[in-house]
Design a protein around this motif. Structure first.
Motif, mmCIF file in Angstrom:
data_model
loop_
_atom_site.group_PDB
_atom_site.id
_atom_site.type_symbol
_atom_site.label_atom_id
_atom_site.label_comp_id
_atom_site.label_asym_id
_atom_site.label_seq_id
_atom_site.Cartn_x
_atom_site.Cartn_y
_atom_site.Cartn_z
ATOM 1 N N MET A 65 0.832 -1.220 0.000
ATOM 2 C CA MET A 65 0.000 0.000 0.000
ATOM 3 C C MET A 65 0.862 1.263 0.000
ATOM 4 S SD MET A 65 -3.168 0.725 -0.214
ATOM 5 C CE MET A 65 -4.120 2.215 -0.193
ATOM 6 N N GLN A 66 1.999 1.182 0.730
ATOM 7 C CA GLN A 66 2.874 2.354 0.781
ATOM 8 C C GLN A 66 3.461 2.642 -0.613
ATOM 9 O OE1 GLN A 66 6.617 2.079 2.677
ATOM 10 N NE2 GLN A 66 6.874 4.305 2.695
ATOM 11 N N ALA A 67 3.769 1.547 -1.334
ATOM 12 C CA ALA A 67 4.311 1.710 -2.690
ATOM 13 C C ALA A 67 3.287 2.410 -3.580
ATOM 14 C CB ALA A 67 4.673 0.351 -3.264
ATOM 15 N N TRP A 68 2.029 1.995 -3.443
ATOM 16 C CA TRP A 68 0.981 2.576 -4.287
ATOM 17 C C TRP A 68 0.716 4.045 -3.917
ATOM 18 C CZ3 TRP A 68 -4.072 4.460 -3.795
ATOM 19 C CH2 TRP A 68 -4.770 4.598 -5.005
ATOM 20 N N SER A 69 0.658 4.329 -2.617
ATOM 21 C CA SER A 69 0.390 5.724 -2.216
ATOM 22 C C SER A 69 1.553 6.632 -2.626
ATOM 23 C CB SER A 69 0.102 5.834 -0.718
ATOM 24 O OG SER A 69 1.194 5.359 0.009
ATOM 25 N N SER A 70 2.755 6.080 -2.603
ATOM 26 C CA SER A 70 3.900 6.874 -3.049
ATOM 27 C C SER A 70 3.825 7.120 -4.564
ATOM 28 C CB SER A 70 5.176 6.121 -2.699
ATOM 29 O OG SER A 70 6.283 6.814 -3.138
ATOM 30 N N LEU A 71 3.301 6.121 -5.256
ATOM 31 C CA LEU A 71 3.107 6.255 -6.704
ATOM 32 C C LEU A 71 2.062 7.350 -6.991
ATOM 33 C CD1 LEU A 71 4.312 4.701 -9.108
ATOM 34 C CD2 LEU A 71 2.308 3.244 -9.074
ATOM 35 N N TRP B 24 8.893 3.162 -15.617
ATOM 36 C CA TRP B 24 7.509 2.983 -15.147
ATOM 37 C C TRP B 24 7.151 1.510 -15.012
ATOM 38 C CZ3 TRP B 24 2.432 2.786 -18.119
ATOM 39 C CH2 TRP B 24 1.354 3.019 -17.270
ATOM 40 N N LEU B 25 7.554 0.716 -16.021
ATOM 41 C CA LEU B 25 7.160 -0.697 -16.015
ATOM 42 C C LEU B 25 8.117 -1.583 -15.223
ATOM 43 C CD1 LEU B 25 5.854 -1.248 -19.671
ATOM 44 C CD2 LEU B 25 4.547 -0.787 -17.600
ATOM 45 N N HIS B 26 9.298 -1.073 -14.905
ATOM 46 C CA HIS B 26 10.219 -1.881 -14.080
ATOM 47 C C HIS B 26 9.806 -1.708 -12.619
ATOM 48 C CE1 HIS B 26 13.662 -4.128 -12.923
ATOM 49 N NE2 HIS B 26 14.173 -3.144 -12.226
ATOM 50 N N ASN B 27 8.729 -2.382 -12.277
ATOM 51 C CA ASN B 27 8.116 -2.229 -10.960
ATOM 52 C C ASN B 27 7.341 -3.520 -10.676
ATOM 53 O OD1 ASN B 27 6.318 -1.441 -8.831
ATOM 54 N ND2 ASN B 27 6.628 0.690 -9.421
ATOM 55 N N PRO B 28 7.520 -4.090 -9.494
ATOM 56 C CA PRO B 28 6.815 -5.360 -9.229
ATOM 57 C C PRO B 28 5.305 -5.209 -9.073
ATOM 58 C CG PRO B 28 8.184 -4.714 -7.345
ATOM 59 C CD PRO B 28 8.435 -3.716 -8.414
ATOM 60 N N MET B 29 4.827 -3.980 -9.037
ATOM 61 C CA MET B 29 3.386 -3.754 -8.855
ATOM 62 C C MET B 29 2.590 -4.203 -10.091
ATOM 63 S SD MET B 29 1.549 -0.172 -7.863
ATOM 64 C CE MET B 29 2.719 0.191 -6.576
ATOM 65 N N HIS B 30 1.383 -4.720 -9.844
ATOM 66 C CA HIS B 30 0.496 -5.101 -10.945
ATOM 67 C C HIS B 30 0.176 -3.857 -11.788
ATOM 68 C CE1 HIS B 30 -3.232 -6.308 -12.942
ATOM 69 N NE2 HIS B 30 -2.789 -7.534 -12.799
ATOM 70 N N ALA B 31 0.023 -4.056 -13.092
ATOM 71 C CA ALA B 31 -0.252 -2.913 -13.977
ATOM 72 C C ALA B 31 -1.520 -2.174 -13.550
ATOM 73 C CB ALA B 31 -0.377 -3.394 -15.418
ATOM 74 N N GLY B 32 -2.480 -2.923 -12.977
ATOM 75 C CA GLY B 32 -3.705 -2.288 -12.478
ATOM 76 C C GLY B 32 -3.380 -1.231 -11.430
ATOM 77 N N GLY B 33 -2.386 -1.524 -10.591
ATOM 78 C CA GLY B 33 -1.956 -0.567 -9.569
ATOM 79 C C GLY B 33 -1.321 0.674 -10.190
ATOM 80 N N LEU B 34 -0.524 0.444 -11.233
ATOM 81 C CA LEU B 34 0.122 1.581 -11.912
ATOM 82 C C LEU B 34 -0.941 2.500 -12.527
ATOM 83 C CD1 LEU B 34 3.025 -0.260 -13.822
ATOM 84 C CD2 LEU B 34 3.146 0.848 -11.598
ATOM 85 N N ALA C 100 12.858 3.882 -2.981
ATOM 86 C CA ALA C 100 12.793 3.118 -1.722
ATOM 87 C C ALA C 100 11.368 2.671 -1.424
ATOM 88 C CB ALA C 100 13.334 3.969 -0.582
ATOM 89 N N THR C 101 10.385 3.467 -1.859
ATOM 90 C CA THR C 101 8.994 3.070 -1.605
ATOM 91 C C THR C 101 8.518 2.016 -2.616
ATOM 92 O OG1 THR C 101 8.089 4.808 -3.017
ATOM 93 C CG2 THR C 101 8.357 5.340 -0.673
ATOM 94 N N GLN C 102 9.134 2.001 -3.799
ATOM 95 C CA GLN C 102 8.658 1.093 -4.845
ATOM 96 C C GLN C 102 9.231 -0.322 -4.722
ATOM 97 O OE1 GLN C 102 6.117 2.193 -7.096
ATOM 98 N NE2 GLN C 102 6.269 3.629 -5.399
ATOM 99 N N PHE C 103 10.399 -0.422 -4.091
ATOM 100 C CA PHE C 103 11.050 -1.739 -3.976
ATOM 101 C C PHE C 103 11.328 -2.045 -2.510
ATOM 102 C CE2 PHE C 103 12.301 0.093 -8.098
ATOM 103 C CZ PHE C 103 11.812 -0.881 -8.948
ATOM 104 N N LYS C 104 10.735 -3.136 -2.052
ATOM 105 C CA LYS C 104 10.882 -3.521 -0.634
ATOM 106 C C LYS C 104 12.335 -3.784 -0.269
ATOM 107 C CE LYS C 104 6.354 -5.654 -0.148
ATOM 108 N NZ LYS C 104 5.641 -6.905 -0.327
ATOM 109 N N ASP C 105 13.119 -4.217 -1.283
ATOM 110 C CA ASP C 105 14.507 -4.601 -1.016
ATOM 111 C C ASP C 105 15.469 -3.415 -1.079
ATOM 112 O OD1 ASP C 105 15.114 -4.189 -3.923
ATOM 113 O OD2 ASP C 105 13.733 -5.854 -4.106
#
Lengths: 261, 229
Positions: free
Chosen positions: A1-7, A80-90, B96-101
């Motif tokens: 969730m933190q990754a998405w809110s930061s996005l 943008w796409l080098h991210n483990p998040m699902h594309a739906g999240g992006l 840092a927020t996008q990658f847990k590692d």
């Protein structure tokens, strides 16, 4: 969730130019219309009418925003796409940001439309509020709805770029979009099947204004609202929600699996 | 371990990589060499899941590569595009927020080592400093695979030197595999464990650098010359 809110926070930065452009253009239009209206003694009326049209134009807001924002990412797809998040999240990060900007811009326009409209439309306060809310919610929903189709079109464009030049890919998507509009909205949208799946669960809204009539001559100006008893169908909203969800899923799948850097 | 199984990648009529079979072991720094257009960047993007094979498959530690392999792979693109409105620090914080590692402490160490100002906006960075920023962002991730596509390209000798030294200092060679493509062979030769040559979309040779040096008394450049002549 933190990754998405930061996005989402990043998307607010990416989308600033679109929001500022919308606000600046509106202020410029207000000034032009206001000054012109002042010469003829109808400043607030002119501002009110222009704001009503400008508000309706917000239907295109999220679509334009998404085209800009996706265009920014297209230049740096490797990022943008080098991210483990699902594309739906992006994509939802962009949609949420666009909706927030739309609401701010539309609020600004709505307040001006109300102040201007008070001069030439006589309605009880409750009716103003009801009509305003109905229009506001429907513009926001319609804008989100339309933008999801645009997202799909953009993802198809990115996908086709694997196989053809950008110009050709854009042309194919453009022609394909018109074909889709004709088949889906024109042919299917008027079919009995479509009516059967959408026209259920009616809600009576009572008197709703649906048109603005003007009576303008060299000596006077008058405007009035024309409305009818209106019903909406829950079925229509459910069908549209299911349709855009499917469209959004396809767009996300394309971005996840088929778009290349 | 990175494994290519009969991987072919075609872009319309052009074949960028042809029936590639490859196994790259963990804990190695591997140089990917070849002429321009040989297929080096394509190989990198395939491992990063940013392009998909036309035929065959790629696995990392037994997991099929898709775009979301980004959780195991840190990819440095040959392109310099970052979000221009961010400062260096904001870019690091965003990553840092996008990658847990992502190890922020390590990022700060590398940033200090690279002598990069935290408050400078990315749009105001010189090419050399953008190169340094890319290195910070890539090496700060604690992932099994680091992919670096032309990290030294277009940079002055001092920056190149700091990047090569940074690689030695900040890569965990016990746990991380580094795949590095470059034309600056001489500058990276001393840090490479293995070297992989691509020619016209085919992997033509894969050697251990030490074996090459001691058994065949060849440097990478001589070995490459023999392949490409």
């Amino acid at each position: 969730m933190q990754a998405w809110s930061s996005l989402v926070k990043k998307e607010f930065r990416v989308g600033v130019p679109v929001f500022l452009l919308a606000v600046i253009l509106y202020i410029v239009a207000l000034l032009i219309v206001g000054i012109t209206g002042y010469r003829f003694g109808y400043t607030m009326d002119a501002i009110g009418i222009m704001s009503l049209f400008w508000g309706a134009g917000h239907f295109f807001f999220i679509a334009v925003y998404m085209l800009y924002s996706l265009g920014v990412e297209r230049k740096r797809l490797h990022l943008w796409l080098h991210n483990p998040m699902h594309a739906g999240g992006l994509l939802t990060a962009k949609l949420v940001t666009a909706t927030a900007y739309l609401i701010i811009s539309l609020l600004l326009v709505s307040i001006t439309a109300y102040i201007g409209g008070l001069n030439f439309i006589e309605m009880p306060e409750g009716t103003w509020f009801k009509l305003g809310m109905l229009a506001f919610i429907h513009i926001v929903l319609a804008s989100i709805d339309f933008s999801v189709y645009i997202i799909l079109a953009y993802c198809i464009f990115l996908f086709l770029e694997r196989y053809m030049a950008s110009f050709l890919s854009g042309t194919v998507v453009f022609i394909g979009s018109w074909l889709f509009i004709y088949l889906f909205f024109w042919l299917f949208g008027q079919s009995e099947v479509y009516m059967a799946i959408t026209e259920w669960g009616s809600i009576d809204l009572g008197y709703v204004a649906q048109a603005l009539n003007f009576d303008i001559n060299t000596r006077e100006f008058a405007a009035s609202l024309q409305g009818t008893e209106t019903q909406i169908y829950i079925g229509y909203y459910v069908t549209e929600l299911v349709t855009v969800s499917i469209i959004f899923f396809i767009a996300s799948w394309l971005l996840d699996k088929k778009v290349e850097v | 371990m990175i494994e290519f199984k009969h991987v072919t990648k075609r872009y319309m009529s052009k074949t960028a990589l042809r029936d590639a079979n490859l196994k790259l072991d963990q804990g190695k720094i591997i140089g990917l060499v070849g002429l321009n257009g040989a297929g080096k960047s394509t190989a990198m993007k395939l491992i990063a899941g940013l392009v998909t094979p036309t035929k065959g498959s790629i696995e990392i530690d037994g997991e099929k590569v898709t775009r979301r392999i980004a959780s195991k792979v840190s990819y440095l693109s040959e392109l310099d595009e970052y979000y221009a409105f961010y400062t260096v620090q904001q870019t690091i914080d965003f990553f840092a927020t996008q990658f847990k590692d992502f190890n922020k402490q390590k990022a700060e160490e590398i940033r200090a080592y690279m002598n990069l100002d935290t408050n400078t906006k990315v749009k105001h960075l010189s090419k050399g400093n953008r190169g340094r920023l890319k290195i910070i962002l890539t090496l700060s991730r604690e992932v099994p695979v680091l992919l670096m596509d032309e990290p030294l390209s277009g940079l002055d000798p001092l920056v190149r030197d700091s990047i090569v030294k940074g690689l030695i200092t900040f890569v965990d060679t016990e746990k991380q595999t580094v795949l590095l493509s470059t034309h600056q062979i001489m500058e990276v030769e001393m840090i490479l464990d293995e070297v992989l040559a691509i020619k016209d979309g085919e992997i033509v040779d894969h050697r251990n650098v030490e074996d090459l040096r001691y058994d065949e008394q060849q440097g990478i450049l001589e070995w490459m010359s023999a392949i490409y002549e």
